[in-house]
Design a protein around this motif. Structure first.
Motif, short mmCIF file in Angstrom:
data_model
loop_
_atom_site.label_atom_id
_atom_site.label_comp_id
_atom_site.label_asym_id
_atom_site.label_seq_id
_atom_site.Cartn_x
_atom_site.Cartn_y
_atom_site.Cartn_z
N MET A 1 0.81 -1.22 0.00
CA MET A 1 0.00 0.00 0.00
C MET A 1 0.83 1.26 0.00
O MET A 1 0.40 2.30 -0.54
N THR A 2 2.03 1.22 0.58
CA THR A 2 2.89 2.40 0.56
C THR A 2 3.23 2.81 -0.86
O THR A 2 3.18 3.99 -1.22
N HIS A 3 3.58 1.83 -1.70
CA HIS A 3 3.89 2.14 -3.09
C HIS A 3 2.66 2.64 -3.85
O HIS A 3 2.74 3.57 -4.65
N VAL A 4 1.51 2.02 -3.60
CA VAL A 4 0.28 2.45 -4.27
C VAL A 4 -0.03 3.90 -3.91
O VAL A 4 -0.38 4.72 -4.77
N ASN A 5 0.14 4.23 -2.63
CA ASN A 5 -0.16 5.59 -2.17
C ASN A 5 0.83 6.62 -2.70
O ASN A 5 0.45 7.72 -3.10
N SER B 1 -1.13 6.46 -9.70
CA SER B 1 -1.91 7.56 -10.28
C SER B 1 -3.22 7.71 -9.51
O SER B 1 -3.58 6.86 -8.69
N GLU B 2 -3.92 8.78 -9.78
CA GLU B 2 -5.21 9.00 -9.12
C GLU B 2 -6.16 7.84 -9.41
O GLU B 2 -6.87 7.35 -8.53
N GLU B 3 -6.14 7.37 -10.64
CA GLU B 3 -7.00 6.26 -11.03
C GLU B 3 -6.64 4.99 -10.25
O GLU B 3 -7.52 4.26 -9.78
N ILE B 4 -5.35 4.73 -10.12
CA ILE B 4 -4.90 3.54 -9.39
C ILE B 4 -5.27 3.65 -7.92
O ILE B 4 -5.76 2.69 -7.30
N LYS B 5 -5.07 4.82 -7.34
CA LYS B 5 -5.39 4.99 -5.92
C LYS B 5 -6.88 4.83 -5.65
O LYS B 5 -7.28 4.22 -4.65
N GLU B 6 -7.69 5.37 -6.53
CA GLU B 6 -9.14 5.25 -6.33
C GLU B 6 -9.59 3.79 -6.38
O GLU B 6 -10.50 3.39 -5.65
N SER C 1 11.45 0.05 -13.03
CA SER C 1 10.17 0.72 -12.86
C SER C 1 9.26 -0.11 -11.96
O SER C 1 9.52 -1.29 -11.71
N ILE C 2 8.17 0.52 -11.49
CA ILE C 2 7.22 -0.13 -10.59
C ILE C 2 5.86 -0.21 -11.28
O ILE C 2 5.38 0.77 -11.86
N PHE C 3 5.22 -1.39 -11.19
CA PHE C 3 3.94 -1.62 -11.82
C PHE C 3 2.95 -2.21 -10.82
O PHE C 3 3.36 -2.85 -9.85
N ILE C 4 1.68 -2.02 -11.10
CA ILE C 4 0.64 -2.72 -10.35
C ILE C 4 -0.02 -3.72 -11.30
O ILE C 4 -0.33 -3.39 -12.45
N ILE D 1 0.19 -6.06 -19.27
CA ILE D 1 -0.61 -5.13 -18.48
C ILE D 1 -0.70 -3.79 -19.21
O ILE D 1 0.16 -3.45 -20.02
N PRO D 2 -1.74 -3.01 -18.95
CA PRO D 2 -1.88 -1.70 -19.61
C PRO D 2 -0.76 -0.75 -19.20
O PRO D 2 -0.21 -0.85 -18.10
N LYS D 3 -0.44 0.18 -20.07
CA LYS D 3 0.58 1.18 -19.73
C LYS D 3 0.19 2.01 -18.52
O LYS D 3 1.05 2.51 -17.78
N SER D 4 -1.12 2.14 -18.30
CA SER D 4 -1.60 2.92 -17.17
C SER D 4 -1.25 2.28 -15.83
O SER D 4 -1.40 2.92 -14.78
N HIS D 5 -0.77 1.04 -15.84
CA HIS D 5 -0.41 0.35 -14.60
C HIS D 5 1.05 0.60 -14.20
O HIS D 5 1.50 0.06 -13.20
N LEU D 6 1.76 1.41 -14.96
CA LEU D 6 3.06 1.91 -14.51
C LEU D 6 2.81 2.88 -13.37
O LEU D 6 1.97 3.79 -13.48
N MET D 7 3.55 2.73 -12.27
CA MET D 7 3.37 3.62 -11.12
C MET D 7 4.58 4.54 -10.99
O MET D 7 5.73 4.08 -10.96
N GLY D 8 4.30 5.84 -10.91
CA GLY D 8 5.38 6.82 -10.83
C GLY D 8 6.06 6.99 -12.18
O GLY D 8 5.52 6.65 -13.23
#
Length: 388
Positions: A97-101, A105-110, A184-187, A220-227
């Motif tokens: 959760m620390t990485h997600v927070n 992105s806003e979309e990922i956090k929501e 890189s970091i992904f979800i 996975i979608p490109k939108s799942h790249l975090m940061g």
């Protein structure tokens, strides 16, 4: 209670958490330890109580409380005598959760952070690799860019919640030629095709599901790249301060619990016409170990206070993990000895504590690695900087 760090509200929170754990968790611990599976209902109960949201923004259902609520949470989890259950909970709440927070992105956090806080989703953090261990920069897992996606190939190991989690926070090389600077970091959703998990059979932490994971053309979608792309290594390093402090706090808390149990046992166990807490050799060993735990706890609280105020305490957190886990192992070894033969029997808590505690100097960076990191800071004047 130490009122330098804990207010009356903190004390009330600790009491209510203790009551919750005794009512909702303790009756199931032996079953979960035996089966190696934590039943899903308890995650939702933790979520409903707000325990997963202590450190997170109110916007996503969190409580945005100071770090000492987290310290209390960690300490009390260590005192129900299941390192595996505690690890599953804090690996979700403070690793994934620390990485997600921080990087999501806003979309990922929501989607993911809100569901993680409510207990509807469970996360795991996937960094360590079978042939890499503590060598994070040397990881081999790759994420190759396509038109509108990334394709992940590689493997991870020693992943807490690696079997039963709903999503995975995965570190992978997006520019392998850049080494640690190309990570890189992904979800990643658990049900994405190409992910397989093998449960590991461990010495301790029996209640938690620890896995080796394989990623075979996981798209996975490109939108799942975090940061930011290729900034994964600084992100990981930045969060290591919190992870190491967590393990230091866990260590002083389980050592404190072991001492409390041993002292109570010694006050009741009789030999040669008196309780064994009257024998000087045993009394002095308890005095010595209690002093070490108290010093570790005081240092950890001070480090937590500085971290909560925004300082980058990577050196102190590394020292916390190195020494607190060593002290905990030695304390629990001696407490087991105080019980004599009963310490070696599974019906008493010290046998499980002994096995669970042994992971402290290994997980989250081995003691040998931590010593070299500290040496670089105090001898070579290396200055580790937070991610920008």
């Amino acid at each position: 209670m130490n009122h330098m760090y804990f207010s009356e509200e903190h004390d009330m929170f600790r009491k209510s958490l203790q009551e919750f754990l005794q009512k909702e968790v303790v009756p199931h611990i032996d079953k979960w330890e035996e089966e190696g599976t934590i039943e899903r209902f308890i995650w939702k109960k933790f979520g409903d109580m707000g325990y997963f949201g202590l450190a997170y923004p109110e916007k996503y259902g969190g409580l945005d409380l100071d770090l000492f609520y987290t310290i209390i949470f960690l300490e009390e989890l260590q005192k129900i005598n299941s390192g595996g259950f505690a690890a599953a909970i804090w690996a979700h709440a403070y690793l994934a959760m620390t990485h997600v927070n921080k990087e999501g992105s806003e979309e990922i956090k929501e989607k993911y952070l809100s569901a993680s806080i409510s207990g509807d989703m469970i996360g795991c953090l996937c960094i360590t690799e079978p042939f890499g261990g503590s060598d994070v920069a040397g990881m081999k897992t790759t994420a190759v860019e396509k038109e509108d996606s990334f394709v992940i190939n590689g493997s991870k190991t020693f992943i807490t919640n690696g079997v039963y989690s709903d999503y995975l926070v995965v570190a992978a090389k997006t520019a392998p030629e850049k080494g640690g600077k190309g990570m890189s970091i992904f979800i990643v959703d658990r049900d994405t095709p190409g992910i397989s998990a093998t449960k590991l059979n461990k010495l301790g932490w029996r209640a938690s599901d620890t896995a080796e994971l394989a990623f075979d053309n996981v798209e996975i979608p490109k939108s799942h790249l975090m940061g930011e792309r290729n900034q994964g290594f600084p992100y990981i390093m930045q969060h290591f301060a919190l992870e190491r402090l967590i393990m230091g706090v866990n260590a002083h808390a389980r050592a404190e619990y072991a001492l409390e149990y041993a002292i109570q046992y010694m006050s009741e166990r009789e030999a040669f016409g008196q309780t064994i807490d009257k024998f000087q050799a045993l009394r002095h060993k308890i005095a010595e170990r209690s002093s070490e735990v108290e010093m570790a706890k005081a240092f950890n609280y001070t480090t937590a206070k500085r971290l909560d105020e925004g300082e980058y305490v990577v050196k102190e957190a590394t020292m916390s993990k190195l020494l607190s886990t060593k002290i905990a192992d030695e304390v629990i070894y001696d407490c087991l000895q105080m019980l004599g033969g009963y310490g070696y029997v599974e019906d008493y808590p010290l046998a499980r504590m002994f096995r669970d505690s042994r992971l402290g100097p290994i997980g989250g960076g081995t003691s040998e690695i931590l010593k070299e990191i500290i040496a670089k800071m105090v001898i070579d004047n290396k200055d580790y900087k937070p991610a920008t």
